[in-house]
Motif scaffolding. Sequence first.
Motif, PDB file in Angstrom:
ATOM      1  N   HIS A   1      25.177-130.213 -17.267  1.00 43.42           N
ATOM      2  CA  HIS A   1      25.023-130.799 -15.955  1.00 43.42           C
ATOM      3  C   HIS A   1      25.598-132.384 -15.741  1.00 43.42           C
ATOM      4  O   HIS A   1      25.192-132.849 -16.840  1.00 43.42           O
ATOM      5  CB  HIS A   1      23.757-130.819 -15.551  1.00 43.42           C
TER       6      HIS A   1
ATOM      7  N   THR B   1      10.783-123.791 -21.389  1.00 44.60           N
ATOM      8  CA  THR B   1      10.508-124.409 -19.951  1.00 44.60           C
ATOM      9  C   THR B   1       9.032-124.307 -19.709  1.00 44.60           C
ATOM     10  O   THR B   1       8.392-123.602 -20.229  1.00 44.60           O
ATOM     11  CB  THR B   1      11.313-123.299 -18.763  1.00 44.60           C
TER      12      THR B   1
ATOM     13  N   LYS C   1      15.301-131.109 -19.634  1.00 48.01           N
ATOM     14  CA  LYS C   1      16.006-130.573 -18.208  1.00 48.01           C
ATOM     15  C   LYS C   1      16.997-129.587 -18.619  1.00 48.01           C
ATOM     16  O   LYS C   1      17.537-129.761 -19.780  1.00 48.01           O
ATOM     17  CB  LYS C   1      16.526-131.940 -17.507  1.00 48.01           C
ATOM     18  N   TYR C   2      17.473-128.670 -17.802  1.00 49.09           N
ATOM     19  CA  TYR C   2      18.395-127.613 -18.090  1.00 49.09           C
ATOM     20  C   TYR C   2      19.411-127.373 -17.026  1.00 49.09           C
ATOM     21  O   TYR C   2      19.027-127.934 -15.900  1.00 49.09           O
ATOM     22  CB  TYR C   2      17.567-126.238 -18.342  1.00 49.09           C
ATOM     23  N   SER C   3      20.554-126.763 -17.456  1.00 39.83           N
ATOM     24  CA  SER C   3      21.544-126.269 -16.369  1.00 39.83           C
ATOM     25  C   SER C   3      21.048-124.728 -16.280  1.00 39.83           C
ATOM     26  O   SER C   3      20.389-124.226 -17.390  1.00 39.83           O
ATOM     27  CB  SER C   3      22.746-126.418 -16.678  1.00 39.83           C
ATOM     28  N   SER C   4      21.511-124.011 -15.228  1.00 37.38           N
ATOM     29  CA  SER C   4      21.426-122.599 -15.196  1.00 37.38           C
ATOM     30  C   SER C   4      22.739-122.157 -15.276  1.00 37.38           C
ATOM     31  O   SER C   4      23.529-122.541 -14.411  1.00 37.38           O
ATOM     32  CB  SER C   4      20.686-122.216 -14.202  1.00 37.38           C
TER      33      SER C   4
ATOM     34  N   ASP D   1      21.892-126.212 -11.151  1.00 36.68           N
ATOM     35  CA  ASP D   1      20.715-127.037 -11.861  1.00 36.68           C
ATOM     36  C   ASP D   1      19.781-125.980 -12.033  1.00 36.68           C
ATOM     37  O   ASP D   1      20.022-124.472 -12.113  1.00 36.68           O
ATOM     38  CB  ASP D   1      20.382-128.130 -10.948  1.00 36.68           C
ATOM     39  N   GLU D   2      18.816-126.326 -12.587  1.00 39.14           N
ATOM     40  CA  GLU D   2      17.722-125.317 -13.002  1.00 39.14           C
ATOM     41  C   GLU D   2      17.239-124.463 -11.834  1.00 39.14           C
ATOM     42  O   GLU D   2      16.638-123.177 -12.520  1.00 39.14           O
ATOM     43  CB  GLU D   2      16.427-126.086 -13.513  1.00 39.14           C
ATOM     44  N   THR D   3      17.358-124.767 -10.822  1.00 36.78           N
ATOM     45  CA  THR D   3      17.065-123.662  -9.745  1.00 36.78           C
ATOM     46  C   THR D   3      18.204-122.665  -9.111  1.00 36.78           C
ATOM     47  O   THR D   3      17.892-121.977  -8.510  1.00 36.78           O
ATOM     48  CB  THR D   3      16.676-124.464  -8.419  1.00 36.78           C
TER      49      THR D   3
ATOM     50  N   LYS E   1      18.773-120.593 -19.108  1.00 41.07           N
ATOM     51  CA  LYS E   1      18.710-122.111 -19.279  1.00 41.07           C
ATOM     52  C   LYS E   1      19.352-122.584 -20.184  1.00 41.07           C
ATOM     53  O   LYS E   1      19.180-122.027 -21.400  1.00 41.07           O
ATOM     54  CB  LYS E   1      17.269-122.340 -19.097  1.00 41.07           C
TER      55      LYS E   1
END
Length: 532
Positions: free
Chosen positions: A247, A342, A363-366, A424-426, A468
């Motif tokens: 990210h 997570t 925190k993560y990226s997807s 992003d995570e979503t 993730k």
Amino acid sequence: MIPAGYDFPSVKDSHEHEDAFSSSTALILYSKHARPILGRHNGYMHPKRTAAAILAFSPRTFASRQWVREIYRDVVIIGGGASGAYSAVRLREDYGVSVVLVEKEEILGGHVNTFIDPATSRAFDAGVQSYIDLPGAIPFFSRFNISTSPNIRNNNTPIYVDFTTGTKLTNYIPPSTAERNDGLMRFLSLCERYLPIMEPGWWTFPSPNSASGIPADLLLPFKDFVDKYNLTSALPQIFSTTGFGIHDPLSALTMFVMRSFNADMAAVLLGLKAGFVPTSRNNQDLYTAIHRFLGNDVLTSTVVTAASRSRKEGIILKVRNSKTAEITRIEAKRLLYTIPPTEENLAKFDPDVQEKAVLNKWKYSSSVVGIVSHPSLPVNSSVINMPSSAQPSNWLSTIPKFPFNTRFDNYANSSYFRVIAAGDETFTVDDAKKLIEESFDKMVRTGAIGQTNPPQPLKFHLLEPHGKVSAYVDASDVEEGFITRLNELQGRRGTWFTGAAWSVHISTSLWVFTDTLLPKLVDSLKYFGAHG
């Protein structure tokens, strides 16, 4: 009521004692590694605790006389991706430790994401593309009789298009091979400077209060690190190889960029280390072989629904098969957790305050990977998402803004194209599909690519979550001792951790890290049941 210390009957006697199970019968899943006695003290089973656990999972929880399997192992492994599948084999075969692996999907393999062409049976890997030849990697393939070959990268012609507008770039000049290699060599040298504290895990990462402290370079935003060491010419390659999952990579801490694109990856691109693939060009082959090899020690399509974890008393999990609704109760000495930690994934494992305080910081990226086709997509080409501001040679501007589709990358000798979307995570598969379709439609409207007559939609042959990825925390968290607190979770509550949140985000690098963890896990088994 089950009396305290009740010694449960063995399976062969269970029908004679159904009253002790409140009209339910427990089953044992046998294998050469299974514990043959239900509820007896065989070195690690606790009769009182077993009785309590069976009451907790009694028929009052589900339909009367529903059958429940019970499995006893030394280690229960959560997740059948690169780390989990590798760990299961090594623990069972090389350490003589009994295991059971729990995987939510139908197959093992995690981020492989392989598509098989129904017409030709040819495999196309949308996720993992190749492996770095690190110590033990090729021998691991060999133990499953899977031959390997050097990885030969596609020599596609690049076509640069700004996917936000669909406009083809006509004035972009990428770094020359010499410029790229010069930047990669400087990056490699800098990575090697910090290898002792960065790889294969965080084991020796300095605490903020240590004499050496945390190196300032690692806490720099990556843009500042790039500027400081003149790495701009390497940036497009870093991003396009594995950096796309980060990210806002220019704002990310350098230490986390080095976990996605590390020294080994730079060395491969410079020809200093080798990459390899299965000769079949099917990365799923390894995990299919592992699944077959582990046999009944794998539970696929299975999720954890409840957990109890303790360093002294061990692990009890209640798991459910999502296809059959069958309930299985697993009792183990230790738990090896290999999936992303997570908040959602951890919820069923009853995390305590200390675990939440650390792991919820991540925190993560997807990312989502897929395979598409369309008659208008140019074969032998890679249509690359490149912001118009990168022209003519503004290499700091070559990174699109989240969310984005990275490219349409043609597979050699085929009409299929690989796509990789990140957010992003979503970010979801539906979001990715919409984004990919929009980028294609914009290119059609501007004439960057053609369209059939009559128009045809982009065809998706595969579109799957890649998970993730690129776990990170803020600089303030690192400065306050996040990595130290992360390491302190290892072995606590009978639980050990491996996976991409704990090491470099590359399969064989994960295996190297896991090799440092497994001896610690195995050693901890001797403390099971000990007082104090």
